[in-house]
Design a protein around this motif. Structure first.
Motif, PDB file in Angstrom:
ATOM      1  N   ARG A 200      44.963  27.481  37.827  1.00  0.00           N
ATOM      2  CA  ARG A 200      45.402  28.700  38.497  1.00  0.00           C
ATOM      3  C   ARG A 200      44.354  29.245  39.462  1.00  0.00           C
ATOM      4  O   ARG A 200      44.675  29.663  40.571  1.00  0.00           O
ATOM      5  N   GLN A 201      43.067  29.216  39.065  1.00  0.00           N
ATOM      6  CA  GLN A 201      42.036  29.873  39.848  1.00  0.00           C
ATOM      7  C   GLN A 201      41.364  28.961  40.872  1.00  0.00           C
ATOM      8  O   GLN A 201      40.793  29.456  41.853  1.00  0.00           O
ATOM      9  N   CYS A 202      41.391  27.649  40.643  1.00  0.00           N
ATOM     10  CA  CYS A 202      40.722  26.720  41.566  1.00  0.00           C
ATOM     11  C   CYS A 202      41.719  25.886  42.364  1.00  0.00           C
ATOM     12  O   CYS A 202      41.762  25.964  43.597  1.00  0.00           O
ATOM     13  N   LEU A 203      42.517  25.093  41.674  1.00  0.00           N
ATOM     14  CA  LEU A 203      43.441  24.204  42.368  1.00  0.00           C
ATOM     15  C   LEU A 203      44.525  24.985  43.087  1.00  0.00           C
ATOM     16  O   LEU A 203      44.859  24.688  44.243  1.00  0.00           O
ATOM     17  N   ALA A 204      45.097  26.006  42.415  1.00  0.00           N
ATOM     18  CA  ALA A 204      46.138  26.811  43.058  1.00  0.00           C
ATOM     19  C   ALA A 204      45.588  27.542  44.272  1.00  0.00           C
ATOM     20  O   ALA A 204      46.290  27.747  45.266  1.00  0.00           O
ATOM     21  N   ARG A 205      44.341  27.919  44.207  1.00  0.00           N
ATOM     22  CA  ARG A 205      43.694  28.626  45.316  1.00  0.00           C
ATOM     23  C   ARG A 205      43.691  27.753  46.574  1.00  0.00           C
ATOM     24  O   ARG A 205      44.019  28.221  47.677  1.00  0.00           O
ATOM     25  N   ASP A 206      43.306  26.502  46.413  1.00  0.00           N
ATOM     26  CA  ASP A 206      43.326  25.576  47.547  1.00  0.00           C
ATOM     27  C   ASP A 206      44.745  25.343  48.046  1.00  0.00           C
ATOM     28  O   ASP A 206      45.002  25.304  49.253  1.00  0.00           O
ATOM     29  N   ILE A 207      45.682  25.143  47.104  1.00  0.00           N
ATOM     30  CA  ILE A 207      47.074  24.873  47.472  1.00  0.00           C
ATOM     31  C   ILE A 207      47.638  26.011  48.319  1.00  0.00           C
ATOM     32  O   ILE A 207      48.284  25.787  49.351  1.00  0.00           O
ATOM     33  N   VAL A 208      47.400  27.243  47.891  1.00  0.00           N
ATOM     34  CA  VAL A 208      47.913  28.407  48.620  1.00  0.00           C
ATOM     35  C   VAL A 208      47.340  28.446  50.030  1.00  0.00           C
ATOM     36  O   VAL A 208      48.054  28.677  51.010  1.00  0.00           O
TER      37      VAL A 208
END
Length: 564
Positions: free
Chosen positions: A478-486
């Protein structure tokens, strides 16, 4: 619509003098040919010869499996399908009246009529023609396969649907044929997968169809979950990225996520956990450390300049490995560049990380110094790095260079400018570790597909290291991978800072800046492969042109390279 006419229509066509026209009167007309007229829906037939005593025409059926069986009095015979693979009825009148001009061309709506009255079994002929019609449609379906694009099967259906939807000129006959073919295809298309729906949603946004995208997002949110299997988890964050793009809120959401928030002295951040639990990230750092440690040989003082220390994970591994090596250890001085205004880390974060590294070095009895430079990376000059005589200079770029905007963002190419500045320092070694994908210059839709394929493999690989109900795993995703995806999906221009490039592009940039590849030694490669064996055989490592690629199955995720 059936292609078979009634006998009444045939008789009417036969009595119409406008259906006949002369095409020439030479003694020998060539091979029998056919011409399809799309506007009039007619087939033109040229006779091969016109010198016989009887007027019985012969029909040759262009089907590989069917023959047209004629009534005894008609003189009709069948012929198997020829190698040319034509797909129409072909009339060859091998004999007509001597008074008929040579080269006479007969035109009719669908089938050519003999000028002589023929008795036949109408029902039987109709049945055979209907069978032929089905065979021809199947042949056309097969033929279309040869012209299809070579794409990932999972993306194929939505892309083909878009191709079918494109406007094209057609006659009413063509439209009816298309509807018949389309109805057959629709009956075979399964329910759309989450992946196909994600593509459809991204395509709708790319075309400006906000209402269509919004409807798909509402449906997708019922299918995805951040606590489900890997496809559901990555799908959940891709959906939120699409929603943020639609709402123009990508930048705010990107800032709100705290992947690189500085840890306290006793708490690891999500970023550090990512490097620990996602092996490919650790493999890249391990390879870079191997090249750095080899440079330590015969050196008394080593100065490492790092433009993105992150949470210090790489140097924790480096200090631990160095402490186990025999011989006297060199003095290590680490300079970390910290942008106080960066959204990557809160103000003062690098100071906390430096304290942690100094405490670790002291525990390991290693000579170590840490210095932070508070400046934007693009503003760093050689004089700000406090170089000292007798030091071997090493510059490390681990997951940092992709944050530098290049010529596609601004006329000031900060990415190449930084590389040229580093080259002017004459370093003994430069290491690069980056994610192996193109999210820099790719347009939105291909960038979306690239990001989906990449992060699907990353999320899948986490199954090999952490259970799905692990809170650490949820935090990392949620905090690392999702951050890049967004950021990759929802942002554009200067707001899109996660601008990854493939290894070949970095090779070109480094070469233009004046660097030469020095490769990674066999010792480094063997060390990394031993680390890989501790996880899963589905993780891979391969070397191409001096660059080590680490991946999950056949997907390259991270690469590491060394330059001087």
């Amino acid at each position: 619509m059936s292609l078979v006419r009634s006998a009444e229509l045939s008789a009417k066509a036969f009595g119409n003098p406008n259906l006949y026209s002369f095409k020439g009167s030479s003694a020998g007309s060539g091979f029998s040919t056919q011409i399809w007229n799309a506007d009039k829906r007619r087939i033109t037939y040229l006779t091969e010869s016109c010198c016989s005593e009887n007027n019985d025409p012969k029909y040759f059926l262009d089907s590989p499996t069917e023959e047209l069986i004629h009534p005894p009095s008609s003189g009709i015979s069948g012929k198997t399908f020829g190698p040319q693979g034509a797909s129409s009825y072909q009339l060859l009148a091998d004999s007509v009246s001597p008074t008929t001009p040579e080269g006479l061309c007969y035109e009719s709506d669908y089938l050519c009529e003999s000028p002589v009255q023929i008795s036949y079994n109408e029902d039987k002929v109709r049945l055979k023609l209907q069978e032929l019609e089905r065979a021809l449609l199947e042949d056309n379906d097969d033929g279309n396969d040869d012209q299809s694009m070579e794409i990932d099967d999972d993306w194929a259906d939505p892309i083909r649907n878009k191709l079918h939807d494109s406007p094209k000129d057609s006659t009413s006959s063509d439209s009816n044929l298309s509807s018949i073919s389309s109805s057959k295809e629709v009956s075979l298309i399964p329910t759309r997968t989450t992946k196909q729906m994600l593509y459809d949603c991204a395509a709708a946004l790319a075309e400006g169809n906000v209402d269509g995208a919004s409807a798909i997002i509402s449906e997708l949110r019922q299918k995805v979950s951040i606590q489900g299997d890997p496809p559901q988890r990555v799908g959940a964050y891709m959906v939120e990225g699409l929603a943020a793009r639609m709402a123009f809120s990508g930048k705010c959401l990107y800032k709100a996520l705290t992947c690189k928030q500085p840890p306290s002295l006793d708490r690891l951040s999500a970023m550090q956990i990512l490097f620990e639990v996602c092996p490919c990230f650790r493999f890249g750092l391990t390879a870079a450390n191997g090249a750095i440690l080899e440079t330590f040989k015969d050196e008394k003082r080593v100065h490492i300049v790092d433009f993105e220390v992150n949470q210090g994970s790489q140097y924790i591994l480096l200090l631990q490995t160095l402490s186990r090596l025999p011989g006297k250890k060199p003095l290590i001085r680490l300079t970390g560049v910290d942008d106080p205004e960066s959204i990557q880390r809160a103000v003062g974060g690098l100071k906390v990380i430096g304290q942690r590294l100094e405490s670790l070095a002291e525990a390991l009895n290693l000579p170590f110094e840490f210095e932070a430079v508070a400046s934007k990376t693009s503003n760093v000059t050689p004089g700000m790095l406090n170089r000292k005589p007798g030091e071997a200079l090493i510059v490390n770029f681990a997951f940092q260079l992709h944050h530098m905007p290049d010529e596609s963002v601004s006329t000031v190419n900060q990415r190449d400018q930084l590389l040229r500045m580093v080259k002017s320092l004459n370093p003994k070694l430069v290491t690069i570790v980056e994610q192996d994908m193109n999210t820099n210059t790719a347009p939105f839709l291909p960038r979306f597909v690239e990001a989906y394929n990449y992060y699907s493999s990353v999320f899948d690989s986490l199954d090999a290291t952490l259970p799905r109900d692990s809170q650490d795993r949820v935090n990392v995703e949620r905090q690392c991978l999702a951050r890049d995806i967004v950021n990759i999906i929802a942002c554009e221009g200067e707001e899109r800072v996660e601008r990854y490039e493939v290894s070949g592009k970095w090779r070109a940039r480094m070469t233009m800046a004046g660097f030469s590849p020095c490769g990674l030694s066999e010792n480094v490669s063997d060390t990394v492969r031993k680390v890989i064996m501790e996880y899963s055989e589905r993780f891979t490592a391969k070397e191409e042109m001096g660059v080590l690629h680490f991946g999950w199955e056949d997907k390259s995720l991270i690469f590491a390279s060394a330059w001087r």
